[in-house]
Design a protein around this motif. Structure first.
Motif, PDB file in Angstrom:
ATOM      1  N   GLU A  15     -40.605  25.268   7.996  1.00 18.72           N
ATOM      2  CA  GLU A  15     -41.604  24.985   7.022  1.00 18.72           C
ATOM      3  C   GLU A  15     -41.209  23.900   6.079  1.00 18.72           C
ATOM      4  O   GLU A  15     -42.132  22.619   5.974  1.00 18.72           O
ATOM      5  N   ALA A  16     -39.962  23.770   5.647  1.00 18.91           N
ATOM      6  CA  ALA A  16     -39.592  22.882   4.809  1.00 18.91           C
ATOM      7  C   ALA A  16     -39.263  21.499   5.439  1.00 18.91           C
ATOM      8  O   ALA A  16     -39.650  20.490   4.937  1.00 18.91           O
ATOM      9  N   ALA A  17     -38.891  21.355   6.876  1.00 14.17           N
ATOM     10  CA  ALA A  17     -39.007  20.226   7.523  1.00 14.17           C
ATOM     11  C   ALA A  17     -40.225  19.911   8.331  1.00 14.17           C
ATOM     12  O   ALA A  17     -40.332  18.896   8.791  1.00 14.17           O
ATOM     13  N   ARG A  18     -41.349  20.726   8.128  1.00 12.35           N
ATOM     14  CA  ARG A  18     -42.643  20.512   8.819  1.00 12.35           C
ATOM     15  C   ARG A  18     -42.493  20.296  10.193  1.00 12.35           C
ATOM     16  O   ARG A  18     -42.929  19.342  10.775  1.00 12.35           O
ATOM     17  N   CYS A  29     -35.823  20.725  20.827  1.00 15.65           N
ATOM     18  CA  CYS A  29     -37.229  20.388  21.208  1.00 15.65           C
ATOM     19  C   CYS A  29     -38.200  20.450  19.760  1.00 15.65           C
ATOM     20  O   CYS A  29     -37.749  21.543  19.193  1.00 15.65           O
ATOM     21  N   VAL A  30     -39.032  19.667  19.603  1.00 17.35           N
ATOM     22  CA  VAL A  30     -39.847  19.855  18.203  1.00 17.35           C
ATOM     23  C   VAL A  30     -41.203  19.432  18.458  1.00 17.35           C
ATOM     24  O   VAL A  30     -41.589  18.849  19.334  1.00 17.35           O
ATOM     25  N   LEU A  31     -41.911  20.073  17.545  1.00 14.49           N
ATOM     26  CA  LEU A  31     -43.409  19.596  17.195  1.00 14.49           C
ATOM     27  C   LEU A  31     -43.094  19.333  15.706  1.00 14.49           C
ATOM     28  O   LEU A  31     -43.199  20.316  14.805  1.00 14.49           O
ATOM     29  N   ASP A  32     -43.614  18.046  15.388  1.00 14.53           N
ATOM     30  CA  ASP A  32     -43.764  17.558  14.139  1.00 14.53           C
ATOM     31  C   ASP A  32     -44.899  17.752  13.325  1.00 14.53           C
ATOM     32  O   ASP A  32     -46.034  17.306  14.238  1.00 14.53           O
ATOM     33  N   TYR A  33     -45.052  17.941  12.216  1.00 16.49           N
ATOM     34  CA  TYR A  33     -46.530  17.657  11.441  1.00 16.49           C
ATOM     35  C   TYR A  33     -46.425  17.565  10.038  1.00 16.49           C
ATOM     36  O   TYR A  33     -45.302  17.541   9.406  1.00 16.49           O
TER      37      TYR A  33
END
Length: 97
Positions: A15-18, A29-33
């Motif tokens: 959560e802190a890194a969204r 692997c990432v999903l950024d928001y």
């Protein structure tokens, strides 16, 4: 990859890194928001080529959309992968702002 294997993937919500993350064979692997009030804008899905084709991006997006639903967020699918996923999965279209 079978749906059983992919559904058991323990994706982390940082959560802190969204972002939502999963590490496969040492590849992040990432999903950024971004989050503005109760609107989550999904901006980037990244799965390195060496681990592509395993359903990881779909699992990341599903985790993000399920979190949005659980928290009452609306969604802006700014990432083209997320937009295509929502289009293919009508059960999530009600989240789109």
């Amino acid at each position: 990859m079978s749906s059983e294997a992919s559904s058991s993937r323990a994706i982390r919500h940082e959560e802190a890194a969204r972002r939502f993350t999963w590490t496969e064979d040492g590849q992040l692997c990432v999903l950024d928001y971004t989050l503005e009030g109760a609107v989550a804008s999904f901006t980037h899905t990244g799965v390195p080529a060496p681990v592509g084709g395993r359903g990881i991006a779909a699992d990341l997006v599903r985790a993000g959309l399920d979190t949005a639903r659980a928290r009452g967020w609306r969604v802006r699918p700014l990432c083209s992968y997320v937009a295509a996923y929502v289009k293919r999965h009508p059960e999530y279209q009600d989240l789109v702002e």
